[in-house]
Design a protein around this motif. Structure first.
Motif, PDB file in Angstrom:
ATOM      1  N   ILE A  34       3.854  10.438   7.706  1.00 18.17           N
ATOM      2  CA  ILE A  34       2.777   9.710   7.038  1.00 18.17           C
ATOM      3  C   ILE A  34       1.997   8.957   8.104  1.00 18.17           C
ATOM      4  CG2 ILE A  34       2.246   7.830   5.453  1.00 18.17           C
ATOM      5  CD1 ILE A  34       4.830   8.595   3.937  1.00 18.17           C
ATOM      6  N   ARG A  35       0.694   9.174   8.138  1.00 20.07           N
ATOM      7  CA  ARG A  35      -0.140   8.495   9.126  1.00 20.07           C
ATOM      8  C   ARG A  35      -1.213   7.733   8.367  1.00 20.07           C
ATOM      9  NH1 ARG A  35      -4.033  10.269  13.284  1.00 20.07           N
ATOM     10  NH2 ARG A  35      -3.680   8.878  15.068  1.00 20.07           N
ATOM     11  N   LEU A  36      -1.126   6.419   8.456  1.00 19.05           N
ATOM     12  CA  LEU A  36      -2.032   5.551   7.714  1.00 19.05           C
ATOM     13  C   LEU A  36      -2.995   4.929   8.715  1.00 19.05           C
ATOM     14  CD1 LEU A  36      -2.319   4.321   4.869  1.00 19.05           C
ATOM     15  CD2 LEU A  36      -0.524   2.711   5.474  1.00 19.05           C
ATOM     16  N   LEU A  77       1.691   2.437   1.401  1.00 17.81           N
ATOM     17  CA  LEU A  77       2.899   3.204   1.727  1.00 17.81           C
ATOM     18  C   LEU A  77       3.830   3.326   0.538  1.00 17.81           C
ATOM     19  CD1 LEU A  77       3.781   1.983   5.327  1.00 17.81           C
ATOM     20  CD2 LEU A  77       2.944   4.237   4.621  1.00 17.81           C
ATOM     21  N   GLN A  78       3.985   2.230  -0.189  1.00 18.60           N
ATOM     22  CA  GLN A  78       4.880   2.262  -1.340  1.00 18.60           C
ATOM     23  C   GLN A  78       4.369   3.254  -2.387  1.00 18.60           C
ATOM     24  OE1 GLN A  78       4.953  -1.216  -3.749  1.00 18.60           O
ATOM     25  NE2 GLN A  78       7.002  -0.797  -4.570  1.00 18.60           N
ATOM     26  N   ALA A  79       3.057   3.222  -2.619  1.00 19.31           N
ATOM     27  CA  ALA A  79       2.483   4.146  -3.602  1.00 19.31           C
ATOM     28  C   ALA A  79       2.626   5.591  -3.130  1.00 19.31           C
ATOM     29  CB  ALA A  79       1.009   3.811  -3.827  1.00 19.31           C
ATOM     30  N   LEU A  80       2.389   5.809  -1.855  1.00 17.56           N
ATOM     31  CA  LEU A  80       2.449   7.180  -1.335  1.00 17.56           C
ATOM     32  C   LEU A  80       3.884   7.709  -1.354  1.00 17.56           C
ATOM     33  CD1 LEU A  80       0.778   9.462  -0.113  1.00 17.56           C
ATOM     34  CD2 LEU A  80       1.278   8.516   2.138  1.00 17.56           C
ATOM     35  N   GLN A  81       4.816   6.881  -0.907  1.00 14.97           N
ATOM     36  CA  GLN A  81       6.223   7.305  -0.906  1.00 14.97           C
ATOM     37  C   GLN A  81       6.685   7.644  -2.324  1.00 14.97           C
ATOM     38  OE1 GLN A  81       8.578   7.678   1.418  1.00 14.97           O
ATOM     39  NE2 GLN A  81       7.941   6.582   3.271  1.00 14.97           N
ATOM     40  N   GLY A  82       6.337   6.765  -3.251  1.00 12.66           N
ATOM     41  CA  GLY A  82       6.748   6.987  -4.636  1.00 12.66           C
ATOM     42  C   GLY A  82       6.122   8.246  -5.213  1.00 12.66           C
ATOM     43  N   THR A  83       4.855   8.469  -4.886  1.00 17.07           N
ATOM     44  CA  THR A  83       4.161   9.654  -5.404  1.00 17.07           C
ATOM     45  C   THR A  83       4.748  10.925  -4.798  1.00 17.07           C
ATOM     46  OG1 THR A  83       2.185   8.290  -5.576  1.00 17.07           O
ATOM     47  CG2 THR A  83       1.888  10.655  -5.799  1.00 17.07           C
ATOM     48  N   LEU A  84       4.988  10.909  -3.498  1.00 17.62           N
ATOM     49  CA  LEU A  84       5.610  12.073  -2.839  1.00 17.62           C
ATOM     50  C   LEU A  84       6.952  12.396  -3.499  1.00 17.62           C
ATOM     51  CD1 LEU A  84       4.792  11.217   0.866  1.00 17.62           C
ATOM     52  CD2 LEU A  84       4.667  13.541  -0.020  1.00 17.62           C
ATOM     53  N   ARG A  85       7.717  11.343  -3.761  1.00 21.08           N
ATOM     54  CA  ARG A  85       9.055  11.545  -4.335  1.00 21.08           C
ATOM     55  C   ARG A  85       8.969  12.175  -5.727  1.00 21.08           C
ATOM     56  NH1 ARG A  85      11.552   7.718  -7.270  1.00 21.08           N
ATOM     57  NH2 ARG A  85      10.235   6.060  -6.435  1.00 21.08           N
ATOM     58  N   PRO A  99      -5.601   0.010  -4.982  1.00 17.44           N
ATOM     59  CA  PRO A  99      -5.188   0.835  -3.838  1.00 17.44           C
ATOM     60  C   PRO A  99      -4.068   1.795  -4.207  1.00 17.44           C
ATOM     61  CG  PRO A  99      -4.917  -1.517  -3.358  1.00 17.44           C
ATOM     62  CD  PRO A  99      -5.455  -1.426  -4.736  1.00 17.44           C
ATOM     63  N   GLU A 100      -3.170   1.330  -5.080  1.00 11.94           N
ATOM     64  CA  GLU A 100      -2.064   2.199  -5.489  1.00 11.94           C
ATOM     65  C   GLU A 100      -2.587   3.384  -6.309  1.00 11.94           C
ATOM     66  OE1 GLU A 100      -2.095  -1.082  -5.696  1.00 11.94           O
ATOM     67  OE2 GLU A 100      -0.281  -1.860  -4.744  1.00 11.94           O
ATOM     68  N   LEU A 101      -3.504   3.086  -7.227  1.00 11.58           N
ATOM     69  CA  LEU A 101      -4.066   4.161  -8.059  1.00 11.58           C
ATOM     70  C   LEU A 101      -4.826   5.165  -7.195  1.00 11.58           C
ATOM     71  CD1 LEU A 101      -5.254   1.938 -11.015  1.00 11.58           C
ATOM     72  CD2 LEU A 101      -3.890   3.995 -11.326  1.00 11.58           C
ATOM     73  N   ALA A 102      -5.609   4.650  -6.255  1.00 10.04           N
ATOM     74  CA  ALA A 102      -6.381   5.554  -5.395  1.00 10.04           C
ATOM     75  C   ALA A 102      -5.442   6.424  -4.568  1.00 10.04           C
ATOM     76  CB  ALA A 102      -7.310   4.753  -4.488  1.00 10.04           C
ATOM     77  N   THR A 103      -4.402   5.812  -4.020  1.00 15.12           N
ATOM     78  CA  THR A 103      -3.466   6.572  -3.187  1.00 15.12           C
ATOM     79  C   THR A 103      -2.756   7.635  -4.018  1.00 15.12           C
ATOM     80  OG1 THR A 103      -3.113   4.585  -1.870  1.00 15.12           O
ATOM     81  CG2 THR A 103      -1.501   6.351  -1.615  1.00 15.12           C
ATOM     82  N   GLU A 104      -2.268   7.232  -5.181  1.00 18.87           N
ATOM     83  CA  GLU A 104      -1.583   8.194  -6.050  1.00 18.87           C
ATOM     84  C   GLU A 104      -2.519   9.330  -6.423  1.00 18.87           C
ATOM     85  OE1 GLU A 104       0.125  10.510  -8.940  1.00 18.87           O
ATOM     86  OE2 GLU A 104      -1.859   9.613  -9.058  1.00 18.87           O
ATOM     87  N   HIS A 105      -3.722   8.962  -6.872  1.00 18.88           N
ATOM     88  CA  HIS A 105      -4.664   9.968  -7.356  1.00 18.88           C
ATOM     89  C   HIS A 105      -5.030  10.957  -6.244  1.00 18.88           C
ATOM     90  CE1 HIS A 105      -7.937  11.394 -10.001  1.00 18.88           C
ATOM     91  NE2 HIS A 105      -8.511  11.670  -8.848  1.00 18.88           N
ATOM     92  N   GLU A 106      -5.387  10.437  -5.102  1.00 19.74           N
ATOM     93  CA  GLU A 106      -5.835  11.339  -4.040  1.00 19.74           C
ATOM     94  C   GLU A 106      -4.684  12.168  -3.497  1.00 19.74           C
ATOM     95  OE1 GLU A 106      -8.806  11.690  -4.229  1.00 19.74           O
ATOM     96  OE2 GLU A 106      -9.374   9.796  -5.157  1.00 19.74           O
ATOM     97  N   PHE A 107      -3.501  11.579  -3.440  1.00 19.61           N
ATOM     98  CA  PHE A 107      -2.377  12.421  -3.017  1.00 19.61           C
ATOM     99  C   PHE A 107      -2.111  13.524  -4.051  1.00 19.61           C
ATOM    100  CE2 PHE A 107       1.862  14.044  -2.982  1.00 19.61           C
ATOM    101  CZ  PHE A 107       1.921  14.502  -1.677  1.00 19.61           C
TER     102      PHE A 107
END
Ligand SMILES: [Zn+2]
Length: 660
Positions: free
Chosen positions: A294-296, A310-318, A368-376
């Motif tokens: 993960i590169r932020l 990071l928390q949103a991305l990790q959770g979404t990946l999982r 930020p969490e919604l944007a990260t989840e959505h775009e991922f």
């Protein structure tokens, strides 16, 4: 909830559109100057995709003039099964001109939008050669397949003197220069920040027996073939760069520039970003196919919010890994755009997404969490399951919006998945439903994205309605079954270009149900679903007697009537729960085919209440206030509270939009 100052509808349409985040503390370090190159670990034994295209691009960025000088070698493999002599290409950067179709659509949707020269972008092909067939620069012609606007220069085609036989390869050698616009949508610059997307001549897709190469539009975006990208970018040293794919080398040049080389495989687009101010935060995720780096790339003023991303991305990946299948790439890059570079936020490119926040974003606003989840999520629904976003936008934006509500609920709580601030909460699912209610019947989900009544209708139907339709479908087939259907759809169609029929058929197959009646109304139709309890009454059976005995609970006989009315044209089977004052409850089922139904009861009890859809599965019902009726009604209080609440969330969103 579309922010007033924005000319272009936000990519993340929900509350999210608005902006980005705040809180907490990050453990991040500035990027070191020219570190050793990362290992090129991305070569699976067997390609994941069919690899129709291979792009080799070398680009030099002038950070002062905001221009690119580049060469591109495109190797195209003709897998169409027929000879091809005509090739269309996208030149998206030409959309950023006052007479383009994109800009006309922007102005139409936002009459206050003022053109400024800083928004001008352009791309010019200075030479186009086909190996073995010579210089064809003079044979290029602009075409406008969508609207015939002669001033739109976002698609050109070139006819080859000799066709490319089926199974053969053809190589295009292209030189081009580009002017990057100040970021308005999806690509561009802001001060020292560069988001370079849609920046190179990109060949169309041969799809369903024809070329598919749409112009650049306000509402919708991309469709391209899978392949490989080898991209070299030359730009000033000291600039931090992120891109689709992985970095394979980095060379300092004597003139003060550096050349970075990226390789991406089995993707259908390539975007990159550059900014000397980026702070790099790295992390990794232990995915089903191995580690994912993960590169932020954070703005310094937003660094404290890196943990939120990071928390949103990790959770979404999982959750994506568990629900649908592993993320097969070795890296994901997340870009945090600068203040004022809002048009760059909330974008998806393969292996590369942009989020968005502000320094003051409170922890209880989950933008930020919604944007990260959505775009991922788009890495799956767009990135790998590469549907045609011009024609079937709901298959990526809508499915993605639905999964967004599921992931956010799992990570942040069902009722607190969008807002959890100052005692106010909002669920992402409910926000979607409220948005859908605003424009429920203008366009079918299946309409081409650039043909919707308006930008608002496009956003509402494609994102919010689709999410609401899928929630209702979940009520029909079960949550677990719908998840399995999505998993099957993902695994069956990843790295291909499926159609809406492929999706709908998969849902029917996995659920074992014939759902044509539902899809015809919800997906292909504009039907509005609204049921109401029209009448609720109990009469003493002995009403006609001259001196009836005093009413006695449990002894007096009542004739009760409940009338349920289908107000909308959407026919949907519903359950109705009728309660009596002796504690008895009756569940009725109605197929909804007639306009209304009457239920009659003869009981030694009065009817107390009737409620349609007591398990709250029919999210598509546009008016929930008329779904139930009580003899002594407290509906007024509920309604007032709900409207106050709606006002608060909308006010909040508007307010945030102004500040952004
Ligand atoms: Zn999206």
């Amino acid at each position: 909830m579309q922010p007033r100052l924005r000319a272009v509808p936000p990519k993340v349409f929900a509350l999210v559109s608005v902006l980005a985040a705040a809180a907490l503390v990050a453990a991040a370090a500035p990027a070191p100057e020219l570190p050793p190159p990362a290992a090129a670990t991305f070569t699976p034994d067997k390609p994941l995709s069919e690899r129709v295209v291979a792009y080799q691009i070398e680009a030099r960025l002038d950070t002062e003039k905001k221009t690119l000088e580049a060469t591109e070698v495109l190797t195209y493999r003709n897998r169409t099964g027929r000879p091809l002599d005509l090739f269309p290409f996208h030149l998206y950067l030409n959309a950023f001109q006052p007479q383009s179709t994109f800009m006309r659509e922007v102005r139409q949707g936002s009459p206050d939008f003022q053109w400024k020269e800083k928004y001008r972008g352009s791309i010019e092909v200075t030479r186009l050669e086909v190996v073995g067939q010579g210089d064809l620069t003079g044979k290029m012609e602009f075409i406008q397949p969508d609207d015939g606007n002669p001033d739109d220069r976002t698609v050109f085609q070139v006819r080859l003197p000799r066709p490319v036989p089926p199974g053969a390869e053809v190589q295009f050698k292209i030189a081009f220069r580009a002017q990057l616009p100040e970021v308005l949508a999806r690509t561009g610059t802001k001060r020292n920040f560069f988001l370079v997307g849609q920046w190179f001549p990109k060949v169309g897709v041969w799809w369903r027996g024809a070329w598919n190469c749409h112009q650049f539009h306000r509402n919708t975006e991309f469709f391209a073939d899978f392949g490989t990208y080898d991209v070299k970018v030359t730009l000033p040293q000291g600039t931090v760069v992120g891109a689709t794919g992985v970095e394979v080398s980095r060379q300092p040049n004597p003139d003060g520039t550096q050349t970075l080389t990226f390789r991406a495989e089995d993707v259908h687009d390539f975007a990159w970003t550059a900014d000397p101010n980026f702070r790099v935060v790295e992390d990794s995720f232990a995915g089903g196919l191995g580690p994912v780096k993960i590169r932020l790339l954070m703005q310094p003023g937003h660094l404290s919010q890196a943990p939120r991303y990071l928390q949103a991305l990790q959770g979404t990946l999982r959750l994506y890994d568990r629900w649908f299948g592993p993320y097969p790439y070795t890296q994901i890059t997340v870009v945090d755009p600068p203040h004022g570079g809002f048009g760059a936020g909330g974008m998806e490119y393969p292996m590369f997404i942009t989020g968005g926040t502000t320094w003051w974003m409170p922890a209880g606003l989950l933008f930020p969490e919604l944007a990260t989840e959505h775009e991922f999520g788009h890495q799956y629904w767009y990135g790998m399951v590469a549907t045609n976003e011009f024609e079937d936008a709901w298959l990526d934006e809508g499915i993605n919006a639905y999964v967004e509500t599921k992931v956010m609920a799992e990570l942040y709580g069902e009722e607190t998945s969008a807002v959890n601030l100052w005692g106010m909460t909002a669920s992402d699912t409910r926000v979607s439903r409220l948005q859908y209610r605003a424009v429920p019947d203008t366009d079918p989900m299946t309409r081409s994205a650039y043909e919707f009544m308006s930008g608002g209708a496009y956003g509402t139907v494609t994102y919010a309605k689709t999410a609401t339709v899928l929630h209702t479908l979940e009520g029909l087939v079960g949550e677990e079954t719908l998840r399995r259907a999505l998993q099957t759809y993902f695994q069956r169609y990843r790295f291909t270009h499926p159609t809406e029929e492929d999706f709908l058929r998969t849902v029917e197959e996995v659920s074992g149900q014939d759902l044509g009646w539902f899809f015809d109304q919800a997906v292909r139709g504009t039907h509005v679903l609204d049921y109401q309890v029209r009448l609720l009454r109990s009469d003493r059976a002995d009403w006609h007697e001259e001196n009836p005995p005093e009413e006695k609970k449990g002894e007096t006989l009542f004739r009760s009537v409940v009338v349920v009315h289908r107000k909308g044209d959407f026919i949907f089977p519903v359950e109705v729960e009728v309660k009596f004052d002796n504690g008895e409850t009756v569940r009725e089922r109605w197929d909804g085919r007639d306009r209304w139904v009457r239920f009659r009861y003869e009981k030694k009890a009065r009817v107390v209440s009737a409620e349609i859809d007591p398990d709250h599965k029919v999210w598509l019902d546009t008016n929930l206030f008329n779904d139930s009726r009580t003899r002594e009604s407290n509906r007024r209080a509920t309604r007032k509270l709900a409207q106050y609440w709606l006002f608060l969330t909308q006010f909040l969103a508007q307010w945030l939009a102004w500040l952004a």
